[in-house]
Design a protein around this motif. Structure first.
Motif, PDB file in Angstrom:
ATOM      1  N   LYS A 141      24.973   9.057  54.268  1.00 31.98           N
ATOM      2  CA  LYS A 141      25.110  10.040  55.331  1.00 31.98           C
ATOM      3  C   LYS A 141      25.775  11.283  54.760  1.00 31.98           C
ATOM      4  O   LYS A 141      26.457  11.201  53.729  1.00 31.98           O
ATOM      5  CB  LYS A 141      25.992   9.515  56.471  1.00 31.98           C
ATOM      6  CG  LYS A 141      25.432   8.368  57.300  1.00 31.98           C
ATOM      7  CD  LYS A 141      26.532   7.810  58.197  1.00 31.98           C
ATOM      8  CE  LYS A 141      26.006   6.760  59.141  1.00 31.98           C
ATOM      9  NZ  LYS A 141      25.391   7.339  60.340  1.00 31.98           N
ATOM     10  N   LYS A 338      14.901   5.521  63.469  1.00 33.48           N
ATOM     11  CA  LYS A 338      16.294   5.429  63.896  1.00 33.48           C
ATOM     12  C   LYS A 338      16.930   6.808  63.853  1.00 33.48           C
ATOM     13  O   LYS A 338      16.369   7.765  63.323  1.00 33.48           O
ATOM     14  CB  LYS A 338      17.078   4.427  63.045  1.00 33.48           C
ATOM     15  CG  LYS A 338      16.853   4.585  61.537  1.00 33.48           C
ATOM     16  CD  LYS A 338      17.830   5.529  60.917  1.00 33.48           C
ATOM     17  CE  LYS A 338      17.413   5.942  59.537  1.00 33.48           C
ATOM     18  NZ  LYS A 338      17.079   7.358  59.460  1.00 33.48           N
ATOM     19  N   ALA A 339      18.115   6.909  64.431  1.00 36.53           N
ATOM     20  CA  ALA A 339      18.870   8.162  64.443  1.00 36.53           C
ATOM     21  C   ALA A 339      20.344   7.830  64.312  1.00 36.53           C
ATOM     22  O   ALA A 339      20.786   6.753  64.736  1.00 36.53           O
ATOM     23  CB  ALA A 339      18.608   8.941  65.730  1.00 36.53           C
ATOM     24  N   ARG A 341      24.363   7.665  64.961  1.00 39.95           N
ATOM     25  CA  ARG A 341      25.243   7.654  66.124  1.00 39.95           C
ATOM     26  C   ARG A 341      26.468   8.539  65.897  1.00 39.95           C
ATOM     27  O   ARG A 341      27.494   8.383  66.558  1.00 39.95           O
ATOM     28  CB  ARG A 341      25.655   6.222  66.455  1.00 39.95           C
ATOM     29  CG  ARG A 341      24.474   5.330  66.841  1.00 39.95           C
ATOM     30  CD  ARG A 341      24.924   3.929  67.162  1.00 39.95           C
ATOM     31  NE  ARG A 341      23.807   3.032  67.396  1.00 39.95           N
ATOM     32  CZ  ARG A 341      23.239   2.818  68.583  1.00 39.95           C
ATOM     33  NH1 ARG A 341      23.684   3.474  69.639  1.00 39.95           N
ATOM     34  NH2 ARG A 341      22.241   1.977  68.713  1.00 39.95           N
ATOM     35  N   TYR A 348      14.996  11.654  57.347  1.00 37.05           N
ATOM     36  CA  TYR A 348      14.102  11.235  58.429  1.00 37.05           C
ATOM     37  C   TYR A 348      14.847  10.731  59.665  1.00 37.05           C
ATOM     38  O   TYR A 348      14.932   9.532  59.926  1.00 37.05           O
ATOM     39  CB  TYR A 348      13.142  10.148  57.942  1.00 37.05           C
ATOM     40  CG  TYR A 348      11.734  10.653  57.708  1.00 37.05           C
ATOM     41  CD1 TYR A 348      11.252  11.763  58.388  1.00 37.05           C
ATOM     42  CD2 TYR A 348      10.881   9.999  56.824  1.00 37.05           C
ATOM     43  CE1 TYR A 348       9.961  12.218  58.182  1.00 37.05           C
ATOM     44  CE2 TYR A 348       9.590  10.446  56.600  1.00 37.05           C
ATOM     45  CZ  TYR A 348       9.138  11.558  57.289  1.00 37.05           C
ATOM     46  OH  TYR A 348       7.863  12.003  57.080  1.00 37.05           O
ATOM     47  N   ILE A 349      15.360  11.643  60.445  1.00 39.79           N
ATOM     48  CA  ILE A 349      15.976  11.295  61.720  1.00 39.79           C
ATOM     49  C   ILE A 349      14.909  11.316  62.806  1.00 39.79           C
ATOM     50  O   ILE A 349      14.155  12.279  62.929  1.00 39.79           O
ATOM     51  CB  ILE A 349      17.113  12.287  62.060  1.00 39.79           C
ATOM     52  CG1 ILE A 349      18.279  12.101  61.071  1.00 39.79           C
ATOM     53  CG2 ILE A 349      17.588  12.103  63.489  1.00 39.79           C
ATOM     54  CD1 ILE A 349      19.382  13.119  61.228  1.00 39.79           C
ATOM     55  N   GLN A 350      14.842  10.247  63.598  1.00 44.13           N
ATOM     56  CA  GLN A 350      13.892  10.162  64.699  1.00 44.13           C
ATOM     57  C   GLN A 350      14.671  10.338  66.010  1.00 44.13           C
ATOM     58  O   GLN A 350      15.299   9.379  66.494  1.00 44.13           O
ATOM     59  CB  GLN A 350      13.138   8.831  64.684  1.00 44.13           C
ATOM     60  CG  GLN A 350      12.142   8.710  63.549  1.00 44.13           C
ATOM     61  CD  GLN A 350      12.786   8.506  62.190  1.00 44.13           C
ATOM     62  OE1 GLN A 350      13.707   7.723  62.046  1.00 44.13           O
ATOM     63  NE2 GLN A 350      12.298   9.207  61.178  1.00 44.13           N
ATOM     64  N   PRO A 351      14.665  11.527  66.583  1.00 44.95           N
ATOM     65  CA  PRO A 351      15.610  11.865  67.647  1.00 44.95           C
ATOM     66  C   PRO A 351      15.463  11.060  68.924  1.00 44.95           C
ATOM     67  O   PRO A 351      16.426  10.879  69.661  1.00 44.95           O
ATOM     68  CB  PRO A 351      15.342  13.355  67.902  1.00 44.95           C
ATOM     69  CG  PRO A 351      13.949  13.585  67.410  1.00 44.95           C
ATOM     70  CD  PRO A 351      13.781  12.665  66.234  1.00 44.95           C
ATOM     71  N   SER A 353      14.692   7.824  69.226  1.00 46.06           N
ATOM     72  CA  SER A 353      14.840   6.374  69.072  1.00 46.06           C
ATOM     73  C   SER A 353      16.013   5.812  69.866  1.00 46.06           C
ATOM     74  O   SER A 353      15.918   4.705  70.414  1.00 46.06           O
ATOM     75  CB  SER A 353      14.981   6.016  67.594  1.00 46.06           C
ATOM     76  OG  SER A 353      16.080   6.695  67.008  1.00 46.06           O
ATOM     77  N   GLU A 387      18.471   2.597  54.893  1.00 41.57           N
ATOM     78  CA  GLU A 387      18.135   2.930  56.267  1.00 41.57           C
ATOM     79  C   GLU A 387      17.510   1.758  57.018  1.00 41.57           C
ATOM     80  O   GLU A 387      17.479   1.744  58.254  1.00 41.57           O
ATOM     81  CB  GLU A 387      17.243   4.166  56.290  1.00 41.57           C
ATOM     82  CG  GLU A 387      17.997   5.371  55.747  1.00 41.57           C
ATOM     83  CD  GLU A 387      17.204   6.656  55.779  1.00 41.57           C
ATOM     84  OE1 GLU A 387      16.118   6.686  56.386  1.00 41.57           O
ATOM     85  OE2 GLU A 387      17.688   7.641  55.200  1.00 41.57           O
ATOM     86  N   GLY A 579      10.145   7.730  69.072  1.00 43.08           N
ATOM     87  CA  GLY A 579      11.304   8.191  68.320  1.00 43.08           C
ATOM     88  C   GLY A 579      11.084   9.428  67.497  1.00 43.08           C
ATOM     89  O   GLY A 579      11.899  10.353  67.510  1.00 43.08           O
ATOM     90  N   LYS A 581       9.858  13.001  66.052  1.00 36.89           N
ATOM     91  CA  LYS A 581       9.694  14.284  66.727  1.00 36.89           C
ATOM     92  C   LYS A 581       8.308  14.371  67.353  1.00 36.89           C
ATOM     93  O   LYS A 581       7.295  14.108  66.718  1.00 36.89           O
ATOM     94  CB  LYS A 581       9.893  15.427  65.738  1.00 36.89           C
ATOM     95  CG  LYS A 581       9.793  16.803  66.357  1.00 36.89           C
ATOM     96  CD  LYS A 581      10.008  17.891  65.315  1.00 36.89           C
ATOM     97  CE  LYS A 581       9.858  19.272  65.924  1.00 36.89           C
ATOM     98  NZ  LYS A 581      10.016  20.350  64.907  1.00 36.89           N
TER      99      LYS A 581
END
Length: 633
Positions: A141, A338-339, A341, A348-351, A353, A387, A579, A581
């Protein structure tokens, strides 16, 4: 997700490096730049959208000279790490805060935190064009310190040096940010960097943090092994290579089979893959066991682990209805991922999810769902292996309580020279190995990720769009034989599912796939087809060869109703909105398109032997935004 289309040039790379060194900060001194800027030519043959590619060798930039003796980084709490907790990271002693100052969460703690500017290629080959840290090892992170709103304005001051009269000579600034940490088994260190993500230098390192129990059994998830509802597979992860147990159903137990995979199992090419290189993270050991002697549509409980490694909490779960019984309610979706917390930046953030999981967890806990189908693009780890752990932590509230069935997608399987249908780098070098290790579905064999099963009144056909589906292929022959053998008096509904669609107003359709496989759907009277890959929701008429063979009529309550008493063609639904975009729809939709929604959500499907009810649920509002039904005599 659609395969990335990009072309990368050395001139762009060099200009990127030069721009990095114009990013000023007073908390560091620019590193010395090596003079040997040699690069190697590597023809990356047969690589989609990259025909002539120059690849730079890894270069470590000189260490950052730090003239500031006051800089420090501290963490709280300092005790051994729990399985799931928030860590407060405080940087202090900063003379002049910069927007380019950031903190990385490094694991294992001995990982290489030198700068490797060429690693932007490894991010981008998976389709992620975000601004991410260019270290030689992927940080789990990263957060800019300016996430503390008082940092840039130095709201938190501290005097570090006084003159003889007690007047402050040196004032420094501090800030605190919070990281969500889960048990990933390997040691963690927080590192304070200056100069942004593209050419960072190390300012300070925290003490090394170890997990209280790196062998802890975690992330258990269920799946079905057959159509009886009397057996369920449980799979979990642990740092312990010794077999463990699952204790279930008031006195029964089974011993786990233990597997893992290594860096050598990952795919690579002329352009090094993330999985083979800086995205690798030790997966620990994967435990799997089949719980037998259960009853369908019944609640039981279990716990897993061992006396030496520790035990999970006791978890309640429900078996699915047996094939041939009447009622079934299942949830379905694709492309979730996933995103974080926390406020971190990750690959690769999936907003959407988080909202989707929260909504589905409510359904599962209230007993409204018998099973779940996740049809491809599972975690989007794509070669950044840590991840997967964060994904399993995310889905735990649902996957630990009901059967969580999966189909493989391009971001699990595809890579150059790996045998996938599509020669793209979308899996980041994973080539299906982590997917098949973590999700042992009832398939014919290794790297043959297709299967069928029955729950309630439904016969599910789950295919791989990433493996050969042409007429002479093994998968095609299996599809043909399986669908022809369905007993429609036992399971009147046939639902066909995979990842890449046959119909989408947004494109992303392979006409060869449609040409070969669509006739099988019509010949075997498939009722409903579910696909993902495109990140929105879309529903068709009863369609074949781009023509509407039948349109729904308004039934009770104004619900669109497809009458399959006189079967014409299957209804298709794209459900890739869980999840990633969201994709916008073009101004002109396909002539077969009836409903189009670009919102995060999932499908809820209820069947009896006479009727199939489908609802698209908006994850944020919990409202049903589209519904239809299919009826039979």
């Amino acid at each position: 997700m659609n395969p990335p289309q990009f072309s990368m040039w050395i001139t762009f790379f060099l200009s990127c490096i030069l721009s990095c060194f114009h990013h000023g900060t007073s908390s560091w001194v620019s590193p010395s730049f090596p003079t040997n800027l040699s690069d190697t030519m590597d023809g990356f043959q047969h690589y989609t959208a990259i025909s002539d590619f120059r690849l730079l060798n890894r270069r470590k930039l000189g260490a950052c000279l730090n003239p500031n003796p006051y800089i420090a980084i501290d963490v709280s709490p300092k005790s051994a790490l729990a399985d799931d907790q928030m860590i407060r990271v405080t940087v202090s002693g900063v003379l002049l805060p910069s927007k380019g100052d950031w903190v990385g969460m490094i694991s294992p703690s001995h990982a290489d935190v030198d700068v490797c500017p060429q690693n932007f290629l490894q991010y981008e080959q998976t389709g992620d064009f975000s601004d991410l840290p260019l270290l030689c090892h992927y940080p789990v992170k990263a957060q800019y310190v300016s996430n503390d709103p008082g940092y840039i304005g130095c709201k938190k001051k501290e005097c570090k040096k006084f003159d003889q009269r007690g007047k402050c000579l040196v004032t420094t600034c501090s800030a605190s940010i919070t990281f969500h940490v889960i048990n990933i088994r390997t040691s963690i260190q927080f590192v304070f960097f200056g100069a942004g993500f593209q050419a960072p230098c190390v300012l300070a390192k925290s003490s090394v943090l170890e997990f209280e129990n790196p062998k802890k059994p975690l992330y258990g998830h269920l799946s079905s092994v057959d159509s009886t509802g009397t057996s369920m597979r449980l799979t979990w992860v642990s740092g312990d290579k010794n077999p463990q147990q699952v204790q279930y159903a008031n006195g029964k137990s089974q011993t786990s089979r233990v597997t893992t995979f290594s860096q050598d199992d990952m795919c690579t090419s002329g352009l090094q893959s993330p999985a083979k290189d800086f995205g690798w993270h030790d997966p620990g050991y994967i435990h799997s066991v089949v719980m037998t002697g259960l009853k369908p549509s019944t609640r039981f409980s279990y716990r897993y682990g061992s006396n030496s490694a520790g035990w999970s909490a006791r978890i309640n779960f429900k078996t699915p209805p047996s094939g041939g019984s009447d009622e079934l309610t299942f949830l379905a979706f694709g492309d979730m991922g996933k995103a974080p917390r926390d406020a971190s930046v990750e690959h690769y953030i999936q907003p959407g999810s988080l909202a989707v999981i929260r909504a589905m967890a409510g359904e599962v806990s209230s007993g409204n769902a018998d099973s779940i189908f996740h049809i491809g693009d599972i975690s989007y780890a794509t070669g950044f292996l840590v991840e997967w752990d964060f994904f399993f932590h995310l889905i735990g509230p649902v996957a630990s309580q009901v059967s969580y069935m999966t189909a493989i997608g391009n971001h699990e399987r595809d890579y150059v020279n790996s045998g996938s249908v599509y020669i793209t780098p979308d899996s980041g070098g994973e080539c299906g190995v982590p997917y098949e290790s973590y999700f042992p579905m009832p398939t014919p064999g290794k790297d043959k990720p297709w299967y069928s099963m029955e729950q309630g009144s439904v016969h599910f056909v789950v295919i791989s769009t990433e493996h050969d589906w042409s007429k002479n292929s093994e998968q095609y022959q299996w599809m043909s034989k399986d669908m022809a053998s369905v007993d429609r008096s036992r399971t009147p509904w046939v639902i066909f599912t995979g990842h890449r669609p046959m119909y989408s107003s947004c494109g992303s359709v392979d006409p060869r796939f449609v040409l070969y496989v669509e006739p099988l759907l019509l010949a075997n009277k498939v009722d409903l087809v579910l696909f993902g890959h495109v990140h929105n929701y879309e529903r068709t008429c009863a369609v074949y060869r781009n023509q509407c063979k039948a349109m729904p009529k308004k039934g009770a309550g104004g619900v669109d109703t497809y009458d399959n008493k006189n079967y014409e063609a299957p209804v298709h639904a794209i459900i890739g909105m869980a999840g990633f975009k969201l994709d916008s729809f073009p101004p002109k939709a396909g002539r077969w398109s009836i409903s189009r929604i670009s919102e995060f959500g999932y499908a809820r499907v209820h069947t009896t032997k006479r009727q199939l009810d489908f609802e698209f649920v908006n994850a944020n509002s919990k409202k049903v935004e589209d519904r239809f039904q299919i009826i039979k005599s």
